[in-house]
Scaffold this active site. Structure first.
Site, mmCIF file in Angstrom:
data_model
loop_
_atom_site.group_PDB
_atom_site.id
_atom_site.type_symbol
_atom_site.label_atom_id
_atom_site.label_comp_id
_atom_site.label_asym_id
_atom_site.label_seq_id
_atom_site.Cartn_x
_atom_site.Cartn_y
_atom_site.Cartn_z
ATOM 1 N N CYS A 13 35.685 44.719 46.636
ATOM 2 C CA CYS A 13 35.445 45.417 45.883
ATOM 3 C C CYS A 13 35.050 45.120 44.460
ATOM 4 O O CYS A 13 34.630 45.854 43.393
ATOM 5 C CB CYS A 13 35.811 47.214 45.664
ATOM 6 S SG CYS A 13 37.862 46.450 45.266
ATOM 7 N N GLU A 24 48.160 43.199 43.116
ATOM 8 C CA GLU A 24 47.674 43.710 43.878
ATOM 9 C C GLU A 24 48.040 43.480 45.206
ATOM 10 O O GLU A 24 47.749 41.999 45.196
ATOM 11 C CB GLU A 24 46.457 44.827 43.848
ATOM 12 C CG GLU A 24 45.428 43.368 43.407
ATOM 13 C CD GLU A 24 44.980 43.265 44.454
ATOM 14 O OE1 GLU A 24 45.186 43.949 45.748
ATOM 15 O OE2 GLU A 24 43.633 42.944 44.800
#
Length: 396
Positions: A50, A117
């Site tokens: 994304c 992340e």
């Protein structure tokens, strides 16, 4: 070395541009094969998430002359973006050492919007596996990605970078808490819960007390076991999603759909109750019609809106990021050495054969002397200094 990279990411391209390069799996495979068949690359891998689309290629030394121009042409063709004005301003080009460094940082989460992340490492692994299945990743790309993945795993086990799990998925819930004060007692709908990011959203929701969870599935008979175990979770048919909107406080969408999961007109018709609602769109291209954010009492977040929340996380992880950089540097150097020796294998064989022949004629000691003499006569002084420094280090 002949490793090339073209990157379009959250660091240099807005969401509207990244949407153009959000390739489907079929498009990724088609592009990788085109780079090999038409672009002159020997191997290729595409990473598409994304927040980034990155195209890595390996071209044998001496054949990389117009590698970037061919890559750019094929990438813009696949994205149907060649007519977009100034589109090349958003492409970043890296070669050899810089391309190698970039992948290692990407895999470890150091180049992510949310530093540390967790999702990106799995996405890098899947990109390599996809390239292997497509037949576009061979000895060089597979070794390159293996070193990067191994280094990233060590970062995760030896530093604090990923100990506190923060990701775009967790920031989605934090956005809801910021607007509504707390999610306890609130109704939260998740679309795309069977995907990776949506799955993380659901997992985090299950750990929160008092949240009423609504998860959409296109076939409720395929409901995940964890839904059944959670008394506050309800699985609903995807086609019935609009019927539940009026009751919801937070609506999160993270699908791979090519079309909107929520359109403006249908959403506006359903929101009869006047109360604060938070819509979170975690998809690229977007799942939720952007005009929904203009409705009364409504806030709409997309992946780029999490920049502020991400900055807070990144400041806390600065020390861990420095430690991670030191670990990754070791793996970058190890891969660089492997690559140089792999590409130099024919030369090494020639030198070995020459030295053996000299040793047979004049003895091994004379062959070594002659080798060093040739090295002295042909190498640059700085290269000789580096060579003998390495020899001294080997003796310690």
């Amino acid at each position: 070395m002949s490793i090339q990279l073209i990157s379009i990411s959250h660091k240099n391209a807005p969401l509207s541009v990244r949407n153009l390069f959000a390739f489907t799996k079929d498009q990724q495979v088609h592009l990788m094969r085109a780079l090999v068949q038409e672009g002159g690359a020997a191997e290729s891998v595409v990473i598409s998430t994304c927040n980034r689309t990155e195209i890595y290629t390996y071209t044998p030394p001496g054949e990389e002359g117009h590698a970037f121009s061919r890559m750019q042409e094929l990438i813009l063709r696949e994205a149907e973006a060649w007519r977009e004005e100034h589109i090349t301003d958003y492409l970043r080009f890296y070669q050899d050492g810089k391309a190698i460094h970039h992948l290692f940082w990407v895999a470890a989460g150091l180049d992510s919007m949310v530093v540390g992340e967790d999702q990106i490492l799995g996405q890098v692994k899947r990109a390599q596996e996809q390239a292997m299945e497509a037949g576009t990743a061979g000895k060089y790309m597979n070794t390159f990605f293996r070193y990067a993945i191994t280094g990233a795993k060590r970062v995760k086990t030896e530093t604090e970078l990923s100990r506190t799990s923060v990701s775009t998925a967790t920031l989605a819930l934090k956005a809801g808490e910021e607007r509504l004060g707390s999610l306890e007692g609130k109704r939260v709908m998740v679309m795309g819960g069977t995907g990776q990011i949506g799955g993380i959203v659901l997992k985090n929701l299950y750990s929160m007390k008092g949240v009423h969870i609504y998860s959409t599935l296109r076939n409720v008979s395929l409901s995940h076991e964890c839904h059944a175990k959670n008394k506050s979770a309800l699985v609903i048919e995807y086609k019935e999603r609009y019927q539940y909107l009026n009751e919801m406080d937070v609506i999160i969408s993270a699908t791979a759909s090519p079309h909107y999961t929520l359109t403006y007109d249908k959403t506006a018709q359903q929101l009869r109750q006047k109360k604060p609602r938070v819509f979170v769109d975690l998809a690229v291209p977007p799942d939720i019609d952007g005009r929904i954010g203009d409705l009364p009492y409504t806030w709409l977040y997309n992946v780029d809106d999490f920049a502020r929340l991400a900055r807070e996380n990144n400041v806390m992880k600065e020390q861990a990021a420095q430690e991670a950089g030191g670990i990754l540097e070791e793996y970058e150097q190890d891969f660089g050495r492997w690559l140089v020796f792999q590409q130099s294998a024919p030369i090494l064989e020639e030198v070995k054969a020459w030295m053996l022949a000299e040793a047979e004629k004049k003895g091994f000691s004379k062959a070594i002397d002659k080798f060093f003499y040739r090295l002295r006569e042909q190498a640059l002084p700085r290269d000789l200094e580096a060579f003998f420094a390495d020899i001294r280090d080997m003796e310690r």
